[in-house]
Design a protein around this motif. Sequence first.
Motif, short mmCIF file in Angstrom:
data_model
loop_
_atom_site.label_atom_id
_atom_site.label_comp_id
_atom_site.label_asym_id
_atom_site.label_seq_id
_atom_site.Cartn_x
_atom_site.Cartn_y
_atom_site.Cartn_z
N UNK A 1 0.82 -1.22 0.00
CA UNK A 1 0.00 0.00 0.00
C UNK A 1 0.86 1.26 0.00
N UNK A 2 0.28 2.35 -0.48
CA UNK A 2 1.00 3.62 -0.50
C UNK A 2 1.47 4.01 0.90
N UNK A 3 0.69 3.67 1.92
CA UNK A 3 1.09 3.97 3.29
C UNK A 3 2.36 3.21 3.66
N UNK A 4 2.49 1.97 3.20
CA UNK A 4 3.69 1.20 3.46
C UNK A 4 4.91 1.80 2.79
N UNK B 1 -2.08 -5.31 6.92
CA UNK B 1 -2.31 -5.72 5.53
C UNK B 1 -3.10 -7.03 5.49
N UNK B 2 -2.75 -7.97 6.36
CA UNK B 2 -3.47 -9.25 6.40
C UNK B 2 -4.92 -9.07 6.83
N UNK B 3 -5.15 -8.10 7.73
CA UNK B 3 -6.51 -7.84 8.20
C UNK B 3 -7.31 -6.95 7.26
N UNK B 4 -6.66 -6.45 6.20
CA UNK B 4 -7.36 -5.60 5.24
C UNK B 4 -7.65 -4.20 5.75
N UNK B 5 -6.83 -3.72 6.70
CA UNK B 5 -7.09 -2.40 7.29
C UNK B 5 -6.55 -1.26 6.43
N UNK B 6 -5.65 -1.57 5.50
CA UNK B 6 -5.06 -0.53 4.67
C UNK B 6 -5.74 -0.52 3.31
N UNK B 7 -6.32 0.61 2.97
CA UNK B 7 -7.02 0.74 1.70
C UNK B 7 -6.02 1.03 0.59
N UNK B 8 -6.36 0.55 -0.60
CA UNK B 8 -5.52 0.84 -1.75
C UNK B 8 -5.74 2.30 -2.17
N UNK B 9 -4.65 2.94 -2.61
CA UNK B 9 -4.75 4.34 -2.99
C UNK B 9 -5.29 4.45 -4.41
#
Length: 460
Positions: free
Chosen positions: A143-146, A211-219
């Motif tokens: 993800x962009x946050x990563x 990321x595994x829990x799906x908490x980060x949205x794709x930009x």
Amino acid sequence: MVQLTVLHWIYFIMVLVILSVMIMRKDTIIPCILGVFLLGFAAKKTMLGATKAVFDALIVAGTELLGIIVVISCIVAMSKLLEEIGANRWMVMPFKRFIKTPDIAFWFIGIVMLLVSWFFWPSPATALVGAVLLPVALRVGLPAMGVAMAMNLFGHGIALSTDFVIQGAPTITATAAGVPVESVMIKGISLFFIMGLVTVVTAYGMLRRDMKKGKLEKSTMEDFFMEEGKETRKIAKFAAILVPCAFLLDIVAMFLFELRGGDATSLIGGTATLLMLVISIVEFQGDALDKITKYVREGFMFGMEIFGPILPIAAFFYMGEVAPIQAVLGEGVLPSGSQGILSDMGMALASIAPMNRPVAAAIEMTVGAITGLDGSGFSGMSLAGSMAKVFGTAVNGSIPVLAALGQIGAIWVGGGTIVPWGLIPAAAICGVLPMDLARRNFIPVATGLVVTTIAAIFFI
């Protein structure tokens, strides 16, 4: 010690309020503006003066941040052009063979950022690394946050706090501490290593968990880079070669002409603007005059969208330094001998605590972190160095180790890893909100600071 005034106490109380609001995961614009207003009222004694101070503080903050705003806007404007012609997909192809998973992307980007930042400092390095490697990381699912975390922690954290190549940070600290520069770097290397390792590993673990829990949205940027079927213009290959080569020449020029910090950032911003100009003229010819206006508008709209909410926050925290508060409230607003509100508060804290090695380490780290709240890690290093000399002598300990500890506190907080007004470059280039990046970095960085302080007790 400088006598603390009502300005110092207003600032201190409002910092506590702002930190409390941040812990509640709320935006801090209202308390920041209120803080500036109260400082203005205390100094000017009139509603008129306090109201005027709010606007003047915004102008001072805007002036301080203008260079970063412009270079990010120029990079984004160029990126918009590369997106439209399809050059971005050609640019990422060479890195596909190395970066195949989100894990590799995180560490690859971080290490590249570390190396580039050592030579050219993090702000220009962020623009260089982000422009080329962000698309690759998004393609493989990071993800962009990563990406922002990797660039920020390795660049504004590890590289800036160590500063082994340019040696700006250790020179300031060592000079104030009265010890050789190399002693701070050599004797502090264990602390630098502990801080970097604990922080990055903690951040990486939390990132993988979310990321595994799906908490980060794709930009939204990620969506574009996934569009394999998008039309590619004929000039795309030419642009994909021209842009990296131009930035590579920038790196050569930085070496040859010893361009650092703001000068390096200016070179990158100017290069991005000229590249956009040349590619637009070659591709659109007669329509280039209108087309380039579109990209510039989009670039600066993005820049202001990211930076706009940060200006009121920066306006308050810049008031902790001598030059900004004098620019807003006047020359005689601080007492004689003051080094700025943040530095004065740090010295006051040091003067009331009993001295032994654990206390010396804790105060050295705390004062370094406090002076970094203005978003400029370098502003507090002279104080950190001076205090290291006092504390090291008092407890018969290692002055260079204490100086390195204070340097770590000042840079990791003020250099731009956990204060939103200090980590704007990485957030902006990745298209994430600075406040969100600050929240994600907070636990890893705080963990690193605590562990490093405990370790320092045994090295002093």
